[in-house]
Design an enzyme around this catalytic site. Structure first.
Site, PDB file in Angstrom:
ATOM      1  N   PRO A  86     -42.899  43.448  27.836  1.00 60.24           N
ATOM      2  CA  PRO A  86     -42.271  43.554  29.156  1.00 60.24           C
ATOM      3  C   PRO A  86     -40.770  43.345  29.008  1.00 60.24           C
ATOM      4  CG  PRO A  86     -43.374  41.425  28.920  1.00 60.24           C
ATOM      5  CD  PRO A  86     -43.704  42.221  27.694  1.00 60.24           C
ATOM      6  N   MET A  87     -39.982  44.296  29.506  1.00 59.58           N
ATOM      7  CA  MET A  87     -38.522  44.212  29.391  1.00 59.58           C
ATOM      8  C   MET A  87     -37.896  44.567  30.731  1.00 59.58           C
ATOM      9  SD  MET A  87     -37.827  45.956  25.659  1.00 59.58           S
ATOM     10  CE  MET A  87     -39.120  47.205  25.765  1.00 59.58           C
ATOM     11  N   CYS A 110     -40.321  33.317  29.917  1.00 58.01           N
ATOM     12  CA  CYS A 110     -38.928  33.689  30.176  1.00 58.01           C
ATOM     13  C   CYS A 110     -38.048  32.440  30.211  1.00 58.01           C
ATOM     14  CB  CYS A 110     -38.808  34.443  31.493  1.00 58.01           C
ATOM     15  SG  CYS A 110     -37.097  34.903  31.897  1.00 58.01           S
ATOM     16  N   LYS A 148     -48.180  35.113  28.613  1.00 56.43           N
ATOM     17  CA  LYS A 148     -47.188  35.213  27.540  1.00 56.43           C
ATOM     18  C   LYS A 148     -46.377  33.925  27.555  1.00 56.43           C
ATOM     19  CE  LYS A 148     -43.561  38.231  25.624  1.00 56.43           C
ATOM     20  NZ  LYS A 148     -42.418  37.318  25.557  1.00 56.43           N
ATOM     21  N   HIS A 179     -44.541  34.019  21.887  1.00 57.60           N
ATOM     22  CA  HIS A 179     -43.204  34.199  21.320  1.00 57.60           C
ATOM     23  C   HIS A 179     -42.900  32.929  20.530  1.00 57.60           C
ATOM     24  CE1 HIS A 179     -39.075  35.771  21.087  1.00 57.60           C
ATOM     25  NE2 HIS A 179     -38.759  34.484  21.051  1.00 57.60           N
ATOM     26  N   ASN A 192     -45.177  37.645  18.772  1.00 59.15           N
ATOM     27  CA  ASN A 192     -43.973  38.245  19.339  1.00 59.15           C
ATOM     28  C   ASN A 192     -42.733  37.531  18.803  1.00 59.15           C
ATOM     29  OD1 ASN A 192     -42.216  37.861  22.372  1.00 59.15           O
ATOM     30  ND2 ASN A 192     -42.285  39.785  21.266  1.00 59.15           N
ATOM     31  N   ASP A 215     -38.662  39.050  17.035  1.00 68.72           N
ATOM     32  CA  ASP A 215     -37.845  39.563  15.921  1.00 68.72           C
ATOM     33  C   ASP A 215     -38.583  40.525  14.993  1.00 68.72           C
ATOM     34  OD1 ASP A 215     -35.708  38.214  16.888  1.00 68.72           O
ATOM     35  OD2 ASP A 215     -35.464  36.864  15.180  1.00 68.72           O
ATOM     36  N   ARG A 220     -36.869  44.375  21.581  1.00 71.65           N
ATOM     37  CA  ARG A 220     -35.604  44.989  21.159  1.00 71.65           C
ATOM     38  C   ARG A 220     -35.777  46.003  20.035  1.00 71.65           C
ATOM     39  NH1 ARG A 220     -32.125  39.600  20.420  1.00 71.65           N
ATOM     40  NH2 ARG A 220     -34.191  38.914  19.732  1.00 71.65           N
TER      41      ARG A 220
END
Length: 317
Positions: free
Chosen positions: A33-34, A116, A158, A186, A216, A218, A241
């Site tokens: 999700p971005m 987030c 997440k 993450h 999640n 890098d 990214r």
């Protein structure tokens, strides 16, 4: 909320349970999700290049439930946009379950953003602050489970990790006991930004879970994705990214191929992608294949026609 086909058709398309992919023993490749970026056009693009599962950008559940305008602007899908997970920012179980009911006919599941780290999100009680509120996370999962009875509809979370990993394992086990379908981890704390990802922590979490876990953080190439998958023992990897820079990454390309750029132009124009988003995605995709001078020229372009002329002149697209 917009859709390019009838609801009944979408329901037929959504029957496949993403859980089946996680149980296949193969690497499940996931588009993260971005905010602003993982919208329908970009999801359509990465699906052409071996992405197995896509998430929407984070949507604030309260706004989504209360505002038709928010629904129309924040969530667009079509028949080919599956499997699809809608990610919500939420801190209220009732509002989250209402949001889940709205998207249920159009998606395979919902995800609760518990990772987030942005200040505004945490100030509102969303995102990474939820890793310190396991009971609230459990309540939200339970409420969605009680209100949405569609078979195969997933409820996932997440998260980021705690400094004390025992707290993260406890959070994950409580979520699993409540009925969460899978967990994306993450591998950084809420305070960490560019520090190395703690893949060892993700591995420990996976070893303590019976449900699927997605790693999640890098991941910039298919080779890195496969390596993270192996060292963590997880069921899939999620990339943000890395896919922005190279939407063809999961298909094994080391940098964005010209065909992918051309596909993006076609998809974006067909779906009416706003110019700023159209241009920004191209800036990310072309980062590695343009010189500093070329970047200055390309980034200053101010219209779709100017972009198409530039691509035609420089790359024969």
């Amino acid at each position: 909320m917009k859709s390019d086909c009838m609801q009944t058709t979408i329901c037929q398309e959504r029957k496949k349970d993403p859980i089946e992919m996680f149980h296949s023993g193969q690497l499940v490749k996931v588009c993260a999700p971005m905010v602003r970026y993982s919208k329908l056009a970009f999801r359509t693009l990465v699906r052409k290049y071996s992405c197995d599962l896509c998430y929407t950008p984070m949507i604030v559940a309260a706004d989504f439930v209360k505002s038709i305008k928010a629904r129309d602007s924040e969530f667009t899908t079509n028949q080919g946009d599956c499997p699809l997970i809608v990610q919500f920012a939420a801190n209220d179980a009732r509002l989250l379950s209402d949001a889940a009911r709205i998207v249920c006919p159009y998606a395979n599941g919902i995800d609760i953003n518990c990772g987030c780290p942005q200040r505004w999100a945490m100030a509102e009680g969303y995102g990474a602050c939820l890793i310190n509120k396991p009971e609230l996370v459990q309540d939200m999962v339970k409420q969605v489970r009680n209100q949405v009875e569609t078979p195969g509809f997933s409820v996932s979370i997440k998260i980021r990790i705690h400094d004390d990993l025992k707290r993260t394992v406890d959070l994950c086990q409580k979520a699993e006991a409540t009925g969460v379908s899978w967990i994306t981890v993450h591998g950084r704390t809420a305070e960490e930004r560019h520090q190395p990802v703690h893949y060892d922590s993700i591995k420990i979490i996976k070893e303590n879970m019976s449900i699927p876990v997605i790693a999640n953080g890098d991941i910039r190439s298919l080779k890195e994705a496969e390596n993270v998958w192996r060292i963590t023992g997880t069921d899939g990897v999620m990339v943000a990214r890395g896919l922005l820079a190279n939407p063809a990454m999961f298909a094994g390309y080391e940098e964005t191929p010209l065909k992918c750029i051309w596909d993006w132009v076609d998809i974006a124009l067909e779906l009416g992608t706003p110019y700023m988003c159209f241009h920004q995605h191209l800036m990310y995709m072309m980062e590695k294949i343009t010189s500093r001078q070329e970047k200055r020229v390309f980034n200053a372009l101010s219209s779709t026609s100017a972009i198409i002329d530039y691509l035609t002149d420089h790359y024969g697209i």
